[in-house]
Design a protein around this motif. Sequence first.
Motif, PDB file in Angstrom:
ATOM      1  N   THR A 132      31.820  58.782  43.335  1.00 24.48           N
ATOM      2  CA  THR A 132      31.757  57.234  43.581  1.00 24.48           C
ATOM      3  C   THR A 132      31.972  57.277  45.145  1.00 24.48           C
ATOM      4  O   THR A 132      32.140  56.318  45.796  1.00 24.48           O
ATOM      5  CB  THR A 132      32.870  56.451  42.948  1.00 24.48           C
ATOM      6  OG1 THR A 132      34.321  56.918  43.487  1.00 24.48           O
ATOM      7  CG2 THR A 132      32.986  56.337  41.473  1.00 24.48           C
ATOM      8  N   GLU A 133      31.380  58.268  45.792  1.00 26.33           N
ATOM      9  CA  GLU A 133      31.247  58.401  47.296  1.00 26.33           C
ATOM     10  C   GLU A 133      31.116  57.068  48.026  1.00 26.33           C
ATOM     11  O   GLU A 133      30.055  56.644  47.609  1.00 26.33           O
ATOM     12  CB  GLU A 133      30.489  59.587  47.624  1.00 26.33           C
ATOM     13  CG  GLU A 133      30.172  59.491  48.764  1.00 26.33           C
ATOM     14  CD  GLU A 133      29.304  60.669  49.481  1.00 26.33           C
ATOM     15  OE1 GLU A 133      28.698  60.837  50.650  1.00 26.33           O
ATOM     16  OE2 GLU A 133      28.839  61.440  48.483  1.00 26.33           O
ATOM     17  N   GLY A 134      31.703  56.848  48.780  1.00 26.78           N
ATOM     18  CA  GLY A 134      31.823  55.644  49.776  1.00 26.78           C
ATOM     19  C   GLY A 134      32.133  54.524  49.102  1.00 26.78           C
ATOM     20  O   GLY A 134      31.908  53.149  49.974  1.00 26.78           O
ATOM     21  N   ALA A 135      32.932  54.349  48.184  1.00 26.32           N
ATOM     22  CA  ALA A 135      33.281  53.023  47.547  1.00 26.32           C
ATOM     23  C   ALA A 135      34.679  52.706  48.080  1.00 26.32           C
ATOM     24  O   ALA A 135      35.499  53.570  48.414  1.00 26.32           O
ATOM     25  CB  ALA A 135      33.411  53.300  45.982  1.00 26.32           C
ATOM     26  N   ASP A 136      34.743  51.237  48.267  1.00 26.49           N
ATOM     27  CA  ASP A 136      35.928  50.970  48.789  1.00 26.49           C
ATOM     28  C   ASP A 136      36.966  50.765  47.378  1.00 26.49           C
ATOM     29  O   ASP A 136      36.515  51.142  46.532  1.00 26.49           O
ATOM     30  CB  ASP A 136      35.872  49.597  49.309  1.00 26.49           C
ATOM     31  CG  ASP A 136      35.464  48.421  48.585  1.00 26.49           C
ATOM     32  OD1 ASP A 136      35.369  48.652  47.307  1.00 26.49           O
ATOM     33  OD2 ASP A 136      35.016  47.529  49.242  1.00 26.49           O
ATOM     34  N   LEU A 137      38.193  50.411  47.629  1.00 26.23           N
ATOM     35  CA  LEU A 137      39.260  50.535  46.613  1.00 26.23           C
ATOM     36  C   LEU A 137      38.609  49.375  45.182  1.00 26.23           C
ATOM     37  O   LEU A 137      38.745  50.103  44.139  1.00 26.23           O
ATOM     38  CB  LEU A 137      40.578  49.869  47.104  1.00 26.23           C
ATOM     39  CG  LEU A 137      41.570  49.901  46.083  1.00 26.23           C
ATOM     40  CD1 LEU A 137      41.650  51.692  45.497  1.00 26.23           C
ATOM     41  CD2 LEU A 137      42.962  49.627  46.483  1.00 26.23           C
ATOM     42  N   THR A 138      38.116  48.386  45.702  1.00 18.84           N
ATOM     43  CA  THR A 138      37.555  47.572  44.450  1.00 18.84           C
ATOM     44  C   THR A 138      36.741  48.118  43.683  1.00 18.84           C
ATOM     45  O   THR A 138      36.457  48.122  42.491  1.00 18.84           O
ATOM     46  CB  THR A 138      37.339  46.117  44.940  1.00 18.84           C
ATOM     47  OG1 THR A 138      38.655  45.552  45.504  1.00 18.84           O
ATOM     48  CG2 THR A 138      36.946  45.128  43.771  1.00 18.84           C
ATOM     49  N   ASP A 139      35.464  48.591  44.578  1.00 21.46           N
ATOM     50  CA  ASP A 139      34.278  49.097  44.336  1.00 21.46           C
ATOM     51  C   ASP A 139      34.523  50.292  43.170  1.00 21.46           C
ATOM     52  O   ASP A 139      33.857  50.829  42.586  1.00 21.46           O
ATOM     53  CB  ASP A 139      33.226  49.174  45.224  1.00 21.46           C
ATOM     54  CG  ASP A 139      31.750  48.541  45.036  1.00 21.46           C
ATOM     55  OD1 ASP A 139      31.814  47.653  44.108  1.00 21.46           O
ATOM     56  OD2 ASP A 139      30.819  49.022  45.298  1.00 21.46           O
ATOM     57  N   TYR A 140      35.505  51.200  43.816  1.00 21.80           N
ATOM     58  CA  TYR A 140      35.890  52.447  43.255  1.00 21.80           C
ATOM     59  C   TYR A 140      36.139  52.207  41.754  1.00 21.80           C
ATOM     60  O   TYR A 140      35.505  52.953  40.875  1.00 21.80           O
ATOM     61  CB  TYR A 140      37.088  52.946  43.733  1.00 21.80           C
ATOM     62  CG  TYR A 140      37.749  54.311  43.120  1.00 21.80           C
ATOM     63  CD1 TYR A 140      37.269  55.692  43.299  1.00 21.80           C
ATOM     64  CD2 TYR A 140      38.888  54.055  42.341  1.00 21.80           C
ATOM     65  CE1 TYR A 140      37.639  56.560  42.618  1.00 21.80           C
ATOM     66  CE2 TYR A 140      39.200  54.990  41.408  1.00 21.80           C
ATOM     67  CZ  TYR A 140      38.744  56.290  41.743  1.00 21.80           C
ATOM     68  OH  TYR A 140      39.384  57.609  41.145  1.00 21.80           O
ATOM     69  N   ASP A 141      36.797  51.211  41.427  1.00 24.39           N
ATOM     70  CA  ASP A 141      37.018  51.121  40.036  1.00 24.39           C
ATOM     71  C   ASP A 141      35.757  50.551  39.138  1.00 24.39           C
ATOM     72  O   ASP A 141      35.678  51.119  38.222  1.00 24.39           O
ATOM     73  CB  ASP A 141      38.032  49.974  39.634  1.00 24.39           C
ATOM     74  CG  ASP A 141      39.497  50.415  39.967  1.00 24.39           C
ATOM     75  OD1 ASP A 141      39.854  51.542  39.962  1.00 24.39           O
ATOM     76  OD2 ASP A 141      40.591  49.629  40.187  1.00 24.39           O
ATOM     77  N   LEU A 142      34.820  49.701  39.932  1.00 24.21           N
ATOM     78  CA  LEU A 142      33.879  49.238  39.011  1.00 24.21           C
ATOM     79  C   LEU A 142      32.754  50.410  39.140  1.00 24.21           C
ATOM     80  O   LEU A 142      32.035  50.637  37.863  1.00 24.21           O
ATOM     81  CB  LEU A 142      33.314  48.171  39.908  1.00 24.21           C
ATOM     82  CG  LEU A 142      33.893  47.013  40.303  1.00 24.21           C
ATOM     83  CD1 LEU A 142      33.383  45.840  40.900  1.00 24.21           C
ATOM     84  CD2 LEU A 142      34.572  46.587  38.841  1.00 24.21           C
ATOM     85  N   ARG A 143      32.572  51.291  40.001  1.00 22.57           N
ATOM     86  CA  ARG A 143      31.575  52.173  39.949  1.00 22.57           C
ATOM     87  C   ARG A 143      32.064  53.271  38.949  1.00 22.57           C
ATOM     88  O   ARG A 143      31.382  54.065  38.311  1.00 22.57           O
ATOM     89  CB  ARG A 143      31.433  53.038  41.305  1.00 22.57           C
ATOM     90  CG  ARG A 143      30.642  52.131  42.239  1.00 22.57           C
ATOM     91  CD  ARG A 143      30.331  53.131  43.679  1.00 22.57           C
ATOM     92  NE  ARG A 143      29.808  52.343  44.540  1.00 22.57           N
ATOM     93  CZ  ARG A 143      28.905  52.413  45.749  1.00 22.57           C
ATOM     94  NH1 ARG A 143      29.058  53.961  45.823  1.00 22.57           N
ATOM     95  NH2 ARG A 143      28.318  52.048  46.213  1.00 22.57           N
ATOM     96  N   ALA A 144      33.436  53.672  39.059  1.00 22.87           N
ATOM     97  CA  ALA A 144      33.911  54.382  37.992  1.00 22.87           C
ATOM     98  C   ALA A 144      33.689  53.985  36.482  1.00 22.87           C
ATOM     99  O   ALA A 144      33.497  54.733  35.522  1.00 22.87           O
ATOM    100  CB  ALA A 144      35.518  54.733  38.156  1.00 22.87           C
ATOM    101  N   THR A 145      33.900  52.959  36.398  1.00 18.58           N
ATOM    102  CA  THR A 145      33.521  52.179  35.128  1.00 18.58           C
ATOM    103  C   THR A 145      32.121  52.285  34.472  1.00 18.58           C
ATOM    104  O   THR A 145      32.065  52.751  33.590  1.00 18.58           O
ATOM    105  CB  THR A 145      34.003  50.610  35.204  1.00 18.58           C
ATOM    106  OG1 THR A 145      35.371  50.247  35.328  1.00 18.58           O
ATOM    107  CG2 THR A 145      33.431  50.089  33.765  1.00 18.58           C
TER     108      THR A 145
END
Length: 200
Positions: free
Chosen positions: A64-77
């Motif tokens: 999930t390279e480059g994602a902030d904390l919120t986007d990290y969870d969404l990209r990981a989902t």
Amino acid sequence: MSPITSPSPADGGLADTPERTPDEAFIVRLGALHHSRDRALSALLRWTPDNQDPQQLVDVARATEGADLTDYDLRATVGRGFATYHSGKSRIDYGYPGTNLGTALRRIGSSSQGYGPRNPATARLLQQIVTAETLTDLTTLINTACKQLKSDAPAPHWLTLLTDLRDWQDPARRHAIRLRWAQAFYTNPPKKTSTKKKAH
């Protein structure tokens, strides 16, 4: 990286150009990880929003390279759903542009039990998805849908799923995205159940 050369329905509309957005680059990265059998996809298969395993965090952070904390969870989902759908597959399905979760669920079922709204189990899954209150619950339900889709149905459009999850994460937009998924699921007749009679 995955050899995508032009934007088309077959490749999810992801163009191989310098102007690719960060979200498009993320989806293409998932394809590259799948092609190279990177262990980051194995980490995504086990990922949940409340899992704090340090090694898993390193691998998922790489995916999930480059994602902030919120986007990290969404990209990981999205990454977990992508990894689940493609487990055991060689060909990557980026999804048809605009195919959201509700549209994808219409394809789940069988000729004997019906598809989409005509299939009681699939209708229950849609109901659980639109009433999910936590990202942990929604992640699990999306993964369940991807497991069922992988057998013989096209994938959701992963880029659309990521965009929709951002709307879901925003309390002011959550109702709208739930409605969008439900309307997509129930709009137009789903695939018809087979009416052929077995030979005696």
